[in-house]
Design an enzyme around this catalytic site. Structure first.
Site, PDB file in Angstrom:
ATOM      1  N   HIS A 238      80.080  -0.561  38.598  1.00  0.00           N
ATOM      2  CA  HIS A 238      81.370  -0.111  38.087  1.00  0.00           C
ATOM      3  C   HIS A 238      82.169   0.538  39.208  1.00  0.00           C
ATOM      4  CE1 HIS A 238      80.472   4.311  37.745  1.00  0.00           C
ATOM      5  NE2 HIS A 238      79.266   3.827  37.874  1.00  0.00           N
TER       6      HIS A 238
ATOM      7  N   CYS B 214      77.721  10.488  35.123  1.00  0.00           N
ATOM      8  CA  CYS B 214      78.411   9.224  34.921  1.00  0.00           C
ATOM      9  C   CYS B 214      78.129   8.646  33.538  1.00  0.00           C
ATOM     10  CB  CYS B 214      77.961   8.242  35.995  1.00  0.00           C
ATOM     11  SG  CYS B 214      78.524   6.580  35.727  1.00  0.00           S
TER      12      CYS B 214
ATOM     13  N   CYS C 191      50.800   7.941  -4.059  1.00  0.00           N
ATOM     14  CA  CYS C 191      49.854   8.334  -3.006  1.00  0.00           C
ATOM     15  C   CYS C 191      50.174   7.638  -1.684  1.00  0.00           C
ATOM     16  CB  CYS C 191      48.425   8.011  -3.430  1.00  0.00           C
ATOM     17  SG  CYS C 191      47.918   8.931  -4.875  1.00  0.00           S
TER      18      CYS C 191
ATOM     19  N   CYS D 278      68.983   2.258  30.966  1.00  0.00           N
ATOM     20  CA  CYS D 278      67.735   2.499  30.220  1.00  0.00           C
ATOM     21  C   CYS D 278      66.543   2.138  31.087  1.00  0.00           C
ATOM     22  CB  CYS D 278      67.730   1.660  28.940  1.00  0.00           C
ATOM     23  SG  CYS D 278      66.170   1.728  28.060  1.00  0.00           S
TER      24      CYS D 278
ATOM     25  N   CYS E 294      13.303  -2.756  -2.725  1.00  0.00           N
ATOM     26  CA  CYS E 294      11.904  -3.124  -2.496  1.00  0.00           C
ATOM     27  C   CYS E 294      11.736  -3.592  -1.047  1.00  0.00           C
ATOM     28  CB  CYS E 294      11.546  -4.235  -3.475  1.00  0.00           C
ATOM     29  SG  CYS E 294       9.975  -5.028  -3.135  1.00  0.00           S
TER      30      CYS E 294
ATOM     31  N   CYS F 167      35.211  25.449  -2.672  1.00  0.00           N
ATOM     32  CA  CYS F 167      34.829  26.351  -3.755  1.00  0.00           C
ATOM     33  C   CYS F 167      33.549  25.887  -4.453  1.00  0.00           C
ATOM     34  CB  CYS F 167      35.963  26.430  -4.772  1.00  0.00           C
ATOM     35  SG  CYS F 167      36.331  24.839  -5.542  1.00  0.00           S
TER      36      CYS F 167
ATOM     37  N   CYS G  85      66.585  -2.386  23.905  1.00  0.00           N
ATOM     38  CA  CYS G  85      65.237  -2.127  23.406  1.00  0.00           C
ATOM     39  C   CYS G  85      65.214  -1.030  22.338  1.00  0.00           C
ATOM     40  CB  CYS G  85      64.309  -1.749  24.557  1.00  0.00           C
ATOM     41  SG  CYS G  85      64.733  -0.176  25.322  1.00  0.00           S
TER      42      CYS G  85
ATOM     43  N   CYS H  20       0.830  -1.195   0.000  1.00  0.00           N
ATOM     44  CA  CYS H  20       0.000   0.000   0.000  1.00  0.00           C
ATOM     45  C   CYS H  20       0.874   1.259   0.000  1.00  0.00           C
ATOM     46  CB  CYS H  20      -0.956   0.003   1.186  1.00  0.00           C
ATOM     47  SG  CYS H  20      -0.225   0.553   2.710  1.00  0.00           S
TER      48      CYS H  20
END
Lengths: 556, 194
Positions: free
Chosen positions: A339, A316, A276, A321, A187, A240, A306, A165
């Site tokens: 040391h 020193c 790209c 690390c 549909c 633009c 690492c 309908c």
């Protein structure tokens, strides 16, 4: 509509003729597409003739589509499909939206697979209007959505044969349009993928919601740009309102009518000879690292375990690390933890051992390598910015020269020289990120052997250096205060500029040849498409022929 | 905005053949937008014998937008979240069509119980187990069905019988069961501690 087509092709022929004429008249010139630079330099540029000829034998390949002509541009493609398959406009649109506005593709699928296949893949059911009306007249039907009984004229059969309908159809359309699915409203029946007739959609929705119809039409119109690989919005900010359509190769760089130059394929700034992908990776890398790179190189050393950069915060030389690895600040080598005053456990700094420091060296090398290419790239980009200011100064020089000169009347060699400098400089700067990726491990780790890579890198860098040297010379000559000189010196400068421009153009061409033939072709990397070298710079998109657009709009 | 007339018709239609389909839909409270559906676990699956409750919420656009469905009963299935009961089923998302109904949607959910799709999982843990350890999966799914989809399935007489078989006197069993509201496990606990 037939008539319009003739107009269209005659327009193209017209352009061909104009370019052909330009070539015939001036065999040996540095032709420039800029409208205000159409005066040519005479003589002196023999080697360039061939390049120009081949470039201009092709007709203009990209067009600006201004917002008001969008409809006309779309109609042009619709009409071709409508003519070939004798379809109505909305059917042609359904096909073209599915095939992403690639008219050739539609024609090819039609030729290879036939009409049935072409239509069903796109969800298009074409039935004649007679079919539709005969099967349903005034009989009552039960709508399978709302379960109400409605009379025939309150219901609608779609092309696929499903009948519901009108009020249910309307609701369905509105929901889909508001969900942003205007381009493919299917549909309502379960598993029916047929696309609804846009005329029916317009007719039913407009009864209650004319504003939604407006939205629907806008989505359909913009599909021509958003679902079309040959058309892109100009990326200007603020926008633009223009779109650009390319006719053949989508790996190209274009200049919109608003003046913005961009890579058609990825919509970012023009970046040839970088592909790209390379450009995307490079800009990301620069964002991530540019600010810190310099500081890090100067102030830190890499942890041997690492490879994190470590800053020394005490006196020193035994540094620890964050990962727990102690190492010697002097040589970067790993050590034990404790040391004494003059020795560090497990470490003798004076002795040179290659193996131990290799890994640390590797990370360091990577950073140095990046820094090198970045600095070159940045240096040339900065020069480019400075040289952009040169344009106004040169303009002043031209005015002075024009006023006092007797023999020389034509000063286009100044602007041409400047344009050559500008274009080549930008190619040179983008050639550094290109080199960073081609000779690095990020993208082409197994692309070539170490030996091959070295040979090719030498070849490429040789070309690059020659180009760079000439660009610097050209830049220097252009910056000389030749406006204040005697005329015979000016003549000499003119010679220099013209010669240097020619050589530079040629070197750019050779650099691209090296990139295409020696570097990318053997790698067989389909992902790295590079906008080809254009001696005349980025192509300016021409306006859609106005006669065509006007008559098309009038024709509806 | 929900098409209440349609919902009402759907409910009537669905409850008419409940004997055949086993699928029920009923309103949660007075409103017709919050409903509860029940589906029997399909025969021959680890869900057999269970009754699964599904929370249904109808969005404003129903039937032009899909109903929101969620398992209220905990269930162990690759396409249903073991935490939230969220269902991963195409017709409840982009493949929804207004021509589908609550009943057909629930039938699809029932079909999903019989045919899991581990390649498109909602619950990654369950999906991994389904792919790698079929047996463990079946056992877990069956256990969850026993534990969560069958709580009130035993009749009082069966419970009494079960507890009597464990060695408790019948009269005490009956009074204890009554005291805890019929819960078999609580009754057992009470009986043991007494």
């Amino acid at each position: 509509m037939e008539e319009d087509y003739k107009n269209g092709s005659s327009y193209d022929e017209y352009y061909d003729n104009v370019y052909a004429a330009a070539n015939d008249d001036d065999d040996d010139v540095d032709v420039d597409v800029d409208v205000d630079e159409e005066e040519y330099v005479d003589g002196l540029q023999e080697p360039e003739v061939e390049t120009n000829r081949s470039l201009f034998s092709a007709r203009p390949t990209c067009k600006v589509i201004r917002k008001k002509y969008l409809l006309a541009a779309q109609k042009e493609d619709l009409q071709r499909v409508m003519d070939l398959l004798s379809l109505k406009e909305h059917h042609a649109r359904t096909l073209l939206i599915y095939y992403r506005w690639d008219v050739e593709k539609v024609f090819n699928v039609f030729a290879d697979r036939g009409k049935e296949w072409l239509y069903s893949a796109a969800g298009l059911s074409v039935r004649s209007s007679k079919d539709l009306n005969s099967s349903h007249s005034s009989n009552e039907v039960t709508c399978q959505i709302c379960f109400e009984d409605v009379s025939g004229n309150e219901s609608t059969i779609m092309d696929c044969g499903h009948c519901f309908c009108n009020s249910c159809w309307t609701e369905h359309f509105i929901v889909k349009i508001n969900e942003g699915q205007s381009r493919r409203i299917t549909c309502m029946a379960h598993k029916c993928y047929s696309i609804c007739d846009e005329e029916v959609i317009r007719r039913l929705v407009s009864v209650k919601h004319p504003d939604v119809v407006e939205k629907f039409d806008r989505f359909l119109l913009e599909s021509y740009i958003e679902d079309n690989k040959r058309v892109k919005w100009c990326p200007s900010i603020p926008h633009c309102g223009n779109a650009i359509r390319v006719e053949c190769d989508e790996y190209c760089e274009v200049e919109c009518a608003c003046g913005v130059q961009f890579c058609f394929s990825c919509s970012s700034e023009a970046h040839s000879p970088c592909s790209c992908l390379m450009w995307k990776l490079w800009t990301k890398k620069c964002q991530d690292e540019s600010e810190t790179v310099n500081w890090v190189t100067v102030n830190t050393k890499f942890c041997p375990k690492c490879y994190k950069p470590v800053e020394k915060n005490g006196g020193c030389n035994l540094v620890c690390c964050i990962c727990g690895q102690p190492f010697c600040w002097l040589c970067g080598g790993a050590t034990g933890k404790s040391h004494t005053g003059n020795t560090i456990q497990g470490h003798t700094c004076g002795q040179y051992k290659e193996g131990e420091v290799e890994d640390a060296e590797c990370a360091k090398k990577q950073l140095f390598r990046y820094t090198h290419y970045y600095n070159q790239f940045k240096g040339h980009t900065d020069s480019l910015k400075l040289e952009a200011k040169l344009k106004d100064k040169l303009q002043e020089k031209i005015v002075i020269l024009e006023a006092k000169s007797q023999q020389l009347k034509d000063f286009s060699w100044v602007t041409n020289g400047f344009n050559r400098l500008f274009r080549s400089r930008s190619i040179l700067s983008y050639s550094y990120p290109f080199a960073y990726y081609v000779f690095g491990d990020d993208l082409f780790k197994n692309g070539m052997t170490q030996k091959e890579r070295q040979i090719k890198q030498n070849l490429f860098e040789d070309q690059q250096q020659q180009l760079q040297a000439n660009i610097e010379k050209l830049s220097m000559v252009l910056e000389e205060p030749f406006a204040d000189w005697e005329e015979k010196d000016v003549l000499q400068t003119r010679m220099k500029i013209i010669t240097l421009s020619g050589v530079t153009d040629n070197l750019c061409k050779k650099l691209y040849e090296c990139i295409d033939n020696d570097l990318l072709a053997p790698l067989q990397e389909a992902t790295h498409n590079i906008a080809p070298y254009r001696s005349m710079g980025v192509e300016k998109a021409s306006e859609l022929p106005q006669s065509l657009t006007r008559s098309k709009i009038g024709g509806q | 905005m929900v098409d209440l007339a349609r919902v009402q018709k759907e409910l009537q239609e669905c409850n008419r053949d409940v004997e055949v389909s086993g699928i029920r839909v009923s309103p949660k409270a007075d409103s017709l937008t919050n409903l509860v559906g029940t589906i029997p676990g399909p025969l021959g699956t680890p869900y057999e014998g269970g009754t699964f409750k599904i929370d249904i919420t109808l969005p404003d656009g129903y039937p032009f937008e899909p109903p929101k469905m969620r398992f209220a009963t905990k269930v162990w299935h690759p396409n249903i979240s073991s935490q939230s009961g969220a269902i991963c089923l195409d017709i409840l998302k982009d493949q929804w069509s207004p021509a589908l109904t609550l009943k057909t949607a629930l039938l699809s959910v029932q079909a999903l119980l019989s045919a899991p799709e581990p390649d498109d999982p909602q619950d990654a843990v369950v999906a991994q187990q389904y792919i790698r350890e079929q047996n463990t999966f079946v056992n877990t799914a069956r256990y969850w069905t026993e534990a969560f989809a069958k709580t009130s399935s035993l009749g009082v007489e069966e419970k009494v019988q079960k507890l009597v078989e464990m060695g408790f006197p019948e009269d005490i069993v009956r009074s204890t069961l009554e005291a805890v509201g019929g819960d078999e496990n609580l009754a057992l606990e009470k009986l043991c501690s007494a």
